[in-house]
Design an enzyme around this catalytic site. Structure first.
Site, PDB file in Angstrom:
ATOM      1  N   ASP A  48     -19.188 -32.012  15.557  1.00 18.93           N
ATOM      2  CA  ASP A  48     -19.484 -30.929  16.499  1.00 18.93           C
ATOM      3  C   ASP A  48     -18.237 -30.103  16.809  1.00 18.93           C
ATOM      4  O   ASP A  48     -17.123 -30.620  16.776  1.00 18.93           O
ATOM      5  CB  ASP A  48     -20.067 -31.535  17.786  1.00 18.93           C
ATOM      6  CG  ASP A  48     -20.776 -30.493  18.638  1.00 18.93           C
ATOM      7  OD1 ASP A  48     -21.133 -29.426  18.111  1.00 18.93           O
ATOM      8  OD2 ASP A  48     -20.967 -30.758  19.836  1.00 18.93           O
ATOM      9  N   ASN A  60     -31.468 -27.756  15.121  1.00 16.64           N
ATOM     10  CA  ASN A  60     -30.586 -26.647  14.714  1.00 16.64           C
ATOM     11  C   ASN A  60     -31.339 -25.510  14.013  1.00 16.64           C
ATOM     12  O   ASN A  60     -30.833 -24.396  13.913  1.00 16.64           O
ATOM     13  CB  ASN A  60     -29.437 -27.138  13.814  1.00 16.64           C
ATOM     14  CG  ASN A  60     -28.379 -27.954  14.534  1.00 16.64           C
ATOM     15  OD1 ASN A  60     -27.759 -28.844  13.948  1.00 16.64           O
ATOM     16  ND2 ASN A  60     -28.150 -27.678  15.815  1.00 16.64           N
TER      17      ASN A  60
HETATM   18  C1  IPE Z   1     -25.381 -32.019  17.013  1.00 14.54           C
HETATM   19  O1  IPE Z   1     -24.643 -30.924  17.449  1.00 14.54           O
HETATM   20  C2  IPE Z   1     -25.923 -31.771  15.648  1.00 14.54           C
HETATM   21  C3  IPE Z   1     -24.924 -31.746  14.572  1.00 14.54           C
HETATM   22  C4  IPE Z   1     -23.664 -31.998  14.695  1.00 14.54           C
HETATM   23  C5  IPE Z   1     -25.468 -31.437  13.278  1.00 14.54           C
HETATM   24  P1  IPE Z   1     -25.295 -29.785  18.366  1.00 14.54           P
HETATM   25  O2  IPE Z   1     -24.214 -28.808  18.625  1.00 14.54           O
HETATM   26  O3  IPE Z   1     -26.525 -29.270  17.724  1.00 14.54           O
HETATM   27  O4  IPE Z   1     -25.700 -30.606  19.666  1.00 14.54           O
HETATM   28  P2  IPE Z   1     -25.889 -30.115  21.171  1.00 14.54           P
HETATM   29  O5  IPE Z   1     -26.764 -28.903  21.130  1.00 14.54           O
HETATM   30  O6  IPE Z   1     -24.538 -29.797  21.691  1.00 14.54           O
HETATM   31  O7  IPE Z   1     -26.489 -31.282  21.890  1.00 14.54           O
HETATM   32  C1  IPE Z   2     -21.522 -28.397  14.637  1.00 14.33           C
HETATM   33  O1  IPE Z   2     -20.820 -27.364  15.240  1.00 14.33           O
HETATM   34  C2  IPE Z   2     -22.260 -27.959  13.408  1.00 14.33           C
HETATM   35  C3  IPE Z   2     -23.720 -27.889  13.562  1.00 14.33           C
HETATM   36  C4  IPE Z   2     -24.400 -28.258  14.612  1.00 14.33           C
HETATM   37  C5  IPE Z   2     -24.466 -27.376  12.440  1.00 14.33           C
HETATM   38  P1  IPE Z   2     -21.524 -26.362  16.234  1.00 14.33           P
HETATM   39  O2  IPE Z   2     -22.035 -25.203  15.464  1.00 14.33           O
HETATM   40  O3  IPE Z   2     -22.515 -27.049  17.089  1.00 14.33           O
HETATM   41  O4  IPE Z   2     -20.288 -25.896  17.124  1.00 14.33           O
HETATM   42  P2  IPE Z   2     -20.264 -25.636  18.674  1.00 14.33           P
HETATM   43  O5  IPE Z   2     -20.774 -26.892  19.329  1.00 14.33           O
HETATM   44  O6  IPE Z   2     -21.143 -24.463  18.939  1.00 14.33           O
HETATM   45  O7  IPE Z   2     -18.826 -25.400  18.979  1.00 14.33           O
HETATM   46 MG    MG Z   3     -22.422 -28.007  18.854  1.00 15.30          MG
END
Ligand code: IPE
Ligand code: IPE
Ligand code: MG
Length: 265
Positions: A30, A78
């Protein structure tokens, strides 16, 4: 002269190598978006840089001898992100599967995927299935990509499967046990999850491996995923090695020589 330079392991790597490793590590990767936003760049640049971390952490896990590494790359939830971000992520996934193919095959890694893989566009599914098939006989490490994955979705599917088997008379609901359920999870056949890592400072699970994490150790780090490289990974492994896993027993029980100890440091 034409040999590649020998990279000496860091002191932390030497220390981590000397103690028992988790068999199966799951990582919630993340913080890509925030990494890019901090630099005034589009979010996709964060995802791109994140794939460098994927390569580094996979190499380190393989080198250390971790049996299974499961990376949460795209959740069932996602899909609801802006369409251009979803499309960009799918493009990057395809690029990853093509650019890492040789390295995965050369290093004896078996590529696996969990999740509703049939929801992925064909241009991702095809290279994924090709690499999955071509690496199927590798025995070095299982690298599992969680793609369109959700723990609740996985449990629901297993519950539906069990109900259907019971309705067909193949299973007696009164004698249903944990193995019946586990064998219907996407992770069937993988070693038990010993350690879950989440980057970016968030301390939540976000629908990752809900059944499997029952007794996993958790490591939360503030590093954003694109900044999470070998040393950060080693720090999590080292934290894991310093924990006492009790599985419901007392400390005295797990320290008795005749009690099976699963991953005590
Ligand atoms: C979790 O991250 C999913 C992945 C890392 C693929 P998210 O960014 O989607 O999770 P939330 O929304 O912060 O809970
Ligand atoms: C994790 O990074 C990747 C996916 C969930 C696909 P994020 O895209 O959630 O990054 P933040 O949490 O918005 O910084
Ligand atoms: Mg995220």
């Amino acid at each position: 002269m034409d040999r590649p330079p020998t990279v000496l392991p860091t002191a932390l790597e030497v220390q981590v190598r000397a103690r028992p490793l988790p068999r199966h590590v799951g990582i919630i990767m993340d913080g890509n978006g925030r990494w890019a936003e901090l630099r005034g760049q589009p979010r996709l640049e964060g995802h791109r840089e994140g794939s460098v971390s994927v390569r580094e952490v996979t190499r380190a896990a393989r080198r250390l001898g971790v049996q299974a590494l499961t990376l949460y790359a795209f959740s069932s939830q996602n899909w609801a992100r802006p369409p251009e971000e979803v499309a960009g992520l799918m493009d990057l996934l395809r690029e990853y599967l093509e650019s890492e193919r040789a390295e995965i095959l050369d290093n004896g890694i078996r590529l696996n995927a969990i999740g509703e893989v049939d929801k992925l566009p064909r241009y991702v599914r095809e290279p994924l299935e090709r690499l999955r098939a071509d690496s199927a006989h590798n025995t070095g490490m299982v690298l599992t990509l969680a793609l369109s994955y959700g723990g609740r979705e996985e449990l629901l599917r297993a519950a539906r499967d069990l109900a259907q088997a019971a309705a067909r008379g193949e299973l007696d609901p009164a004698h249903l046990d944990a193995d019946d359920l586990e064998s219907r999870l996407w992770t069937a056949g993988l070693p038990p999850v010993d350690l879950i890592v989440r980057t970016s400072g968030e301390q939540r699970i976000s629908n990752f491996l809900l059944w499997q994490l029952a007794y996993a150790e958790l490591c939360f780090t503030d590093a954003l995923w694109p900044d999470f490289r070998t040393e950060e990974f080693l720090r999590c492994l080292s934290q894991f090695q310093g924990r006492e896993r009790r599985f419901g027993l007392t400390s005295a029980q797990v320290n008795r020589d005749d009690t099976p100890q699963r991953a005590k440091a």
